[in-house]
Design an enzyme around this catalytic site. Structure first.
Site, PDB file in Angstrom:
ATOM      1  N   ARG A   1      72.677 -18.657 -84.581  1.00 52.60           N
ATOM      2  CA  ARG A   1      73.141 -18.592 -83.189  1.00 52.60           C
ATOM      3  C   ARG A   1      74.437 -19.382 -83.085  1.00 52.60           C
ATOM      4  O   ARG A   1      74.451 -20.529 -82.636  1.00 52.60           O
ATOM      5  CB  ARG A   1      72.090 -19.182 -82.261  1.00 52.60           C
TER       6      ARG A   1
ATOM      7  N   ASP B   1      77.951 -20.923 -81.996  1.00 48.68           N
ATOM      8  CA  ASP B   1      78.422 -21.458 -80.712  1.00 48.68           C
ATOM      9  C   ASP B   1      79.579 -20.659 -80.122  1.00 48.68           C
ATOM     10  O   ASP B   1      80.208 -19.877 -80.823  1.00 48.68           O
ATOM     11  CB  ASP B   1      78.970 -22.873 -80.961  1.00 48.68           C
TER      12      ASP B   1
ATOM     13  N   TYR C   1      79.798 -21.707 -94.759  1.00 52.70           N
ATOM     14  CA  TYR C   1      80.734 -21.834 -93.632  1.00 52.70           C
ATOM     15  C   TYR C   1      82.104 -22.266 -94.143  1.00 52.70           C
ATOM     16  O   TYR C   1      82.209 -22.951 -95.171  1.00 52.70           O
ATOM     17  CB  TYR C   1      80.252 -22.930 -92.664  1.00 52.70           C
TER      18      TYR C   1
ATOM     19  N   ARG D   1      80.972 -28.740 -87.719  1.00 51.83           N
ATOM     20  CA  ARG D   1      82.102 -29.232 -86.915  1.00 51.83           C
ATOM     21  C   ARG D   1      82.170 -30.766 -86.920  1.00 51.83           C
ATOM     22  O   ARG D   1      83.257 -31.337 -86.873  1.00 51.83           O
ATOM     23  CB  ARG D   1      82.003 -28.684 -85.492  1.00 51.83           C
TER      24      ARG D   1
END
Lengths: 259, 259
Positions: A50, A52, A110, A197
Site C-alpha cells: 500500500r 503512500d 525499493y 523514506r
C-alpha cells in the site's frame, strides 16, 4: 472462478497512494473501476504494497478473483487500453486461488532517487528528490551497510505505524552515484511504514556531513524514531519489484484442490 | 550593456518547440516574457537550436543583451523562481558582446531514446519512443557507423528544410542498450531539420530487421529523402548539450573592444 495476478507500474504523482480512501484518487480505486467495467463483474483487488501518496511503482503486485473467460495473460493488454497513461499493467497471469500477496514470503526492492546538483532537472523532477548541497555518496554507502541483516527497525518506522512487530531483514542496501543522480537501492523481506523514506532521510544527513558514518548503526540500536533522520519526501521513492518464490505462483494442474 | 548566455533545460511535452510563433506556447516566448519582467527591460533571446514541438533539452543555449546590474551568474537563480517547472536554467554567464550562438563553431550532442518492451513505462513515457517489437541494438550500432564523418545528409533531411548546404560532420553515433532502454547518442558540428529523428527512424528499421545493416550507408549515397526511413516521433529526442570553444565564450577584461 480464478485468481489473477497483475504487476502494476504507476507514476504516483497525482494519486493519494495505493489504498482506497474517501474523496481522493487512488491506484486501487482506478484498478477496481476499470477491471469491473472490463470484466462486467464487481472486482476488488488485493494489493501487495500500500504505497503512500506520491510514491511510484515499477512493479507493485495485486490479485483479484474473476469468472472471466478472457485468458489471464491477455487481461493486461485489454486493461491498459482503458487505464490512464500513468498506470500501466506490465503482466497478468493466473495464480493459485490461495495465493495472497501480503501473506507470503517475498523480496521487495525499493529505490530512493536523489538529484544532487545546482539546479533541478525538468525530466526527473517528479521522480527524484532535489538536494542542492553536495552529498558524499561513499559515506552514505558506508553508513548504509549497518542496515543489512535482521534488525528491529523501530527507529526507522513512522510513529503512526500500527504493526507490532518491527523486525525485518534487509538483504542489501547500496548507494550508487551516476553523475548528479544518487540512487539508494534497498532489498528486504518487508518494510515498515515510511521505513525507506526514513532510511533515505538518515543517509542524506550522513551524505551532507551532518552525521558520521556510524549514525545508522547508532540509530538502529536506540529503538526510537527520534534517533534517526527525517522522512525524505515521497516523490523520490519507487517500489521497483516484488519477487515471490515461483512455486507459490504456479498452478498445479494435476491437483484437484486448485479447482 | 552586456551579453548574457543561458543554458536552458526543458521538458518539451507541452511546448510548440523553441521558436516564437503566433497562438502557440514556445520556450523562447516564456523566456522573453520572464526575463523582461525580471530585468524590467524588453528582452529578446537568440537561441542556439530551434528545437521542434515536443523535443526536450538538457542544455539548449541562448543569449540576450541587458543593462541589468544583477551579476550574470546570479540571473539563473532569480529567473528559475518565476519560470514554469518544466523550464529550468542550468547556468548563466556573461559572454563577449559579439558571441552569437548560431554563428560559431560548436559540437551538439543529441540523444534519441527508445523504450523497447512489451509495455510502456509510466515514468519515461514522455521522454522515450515506445517500440513493442524487439530491436537488435548491435545491428543498429553497426549500421550507424556509416554516419560518422563528413557527408551530404540530404537523405536525412526533411524536405521542408530551407538551408541549401546539407553537408555536416558527425563525430560519433552510438546505439546503447540498457535492459529495455535503447539510447542513440549522436555528436556532430550541426544537424539539419529533422535529421536526428530521421536517423532514429532509419536505425529502427535496421533494428527491426526490415533493413540490412548497410541501409544507412546506401541511403546516404542516394541524396534523396525517400531513401531513408521515417521520421521518428519528437518525444524521444533530447538536445543534451552544445559545446563552444571556451575561448570564444571568455571575456578578455584587458581589451577595450569588449567594453
Amino acid at each position: 472462478m480464478k485468481r489473477i495476478l497483475l504487476v502494476v507500474a504507476y507514476e504516483g504523482t497525482k494519486y493519494s497512494g495505493w489504498q482506497i480512501q474517501p474523496n481522493a484518487l487512488t491506484v486501487e480505486q482506478v484498478l477496481n473501476e476499470e477491471l469491473s467495467k472490463l470484466l462486467n463483474e464487481h472486482i476488488e483487488v488485493i494489493g501487495a504494497s500500500r504505497t503512500d501518496a506520491g510514491v511510484h511503482a515499477m512493479g507493485n503486485v495485486c490479485v483479484f478473483d474473476s469468472e472471466t473467460r478472457i485468458p489471464a495473460e491477455k487481461i493486461c493488454y485489454a486493461l491498459n487500453r482503458s487505464l490512464p497513461e500513468d498506470v500501466v499493467i506490465q503482466e497478468s497471469r493466473e495464480v493459485p486461488k490461495n495465493f495472497h500477496p501480503r501473506k507470503c514470503d517475498c523480496t521487495k526492492t525499493y529505490e530512493y532517487k536523489i538529484w544532487n546538483a545546482d539546479f533541478v532537472q525538468p525530466f526527473n523532477r517528479k521522480y527524484t528528490y532535489f538536494v542542492y548541497h553536495e552529498l558524499n555518496a561513499e559515506k552514505m554507502q558506508e553508513a548504509a551497510q549497518a542496515l543489512v541483516g535482521t534488525h528491529d527497525f523501530t527507529s526507522f518506522c513512522s510513529i503512526h505505524a500500527t504493526v507490532p512487530d518491527h523486525v525485518r531483514t534487509i538483504y542489501s542496501c547500496d548507494v550508487i552515484r551516476e553523475d548528479h543522480l544518487i540512487t539508494i537501492r534497498i532489498k528486504g523481506n518487508g518494510f515498515l511504514y515510511n521505513m525507506v523514506r526514513i532510511i533515505a532521510g538518515s543517509l542524506i544527513k550522513v551524505g551532507l556531513g551532518e552525521k558520521d558514518t556510524d549514525f545508522i548503526e547508532e540509530a538502529l540500536g536506540k529503538l526510537n524514531r527520534e534517533a534517526a533522520g527525517p522522512t525524505a519526501p515521497a516523490l523520490g521513492l519507487t517500489l521497483v519489484k516484488i519477487q515471490y518464490p515461483e512455486e507459490i505462483l504456479t498452478i498445479d494442474n494435476n491437483s484437484d484442490e486448485e479447482k
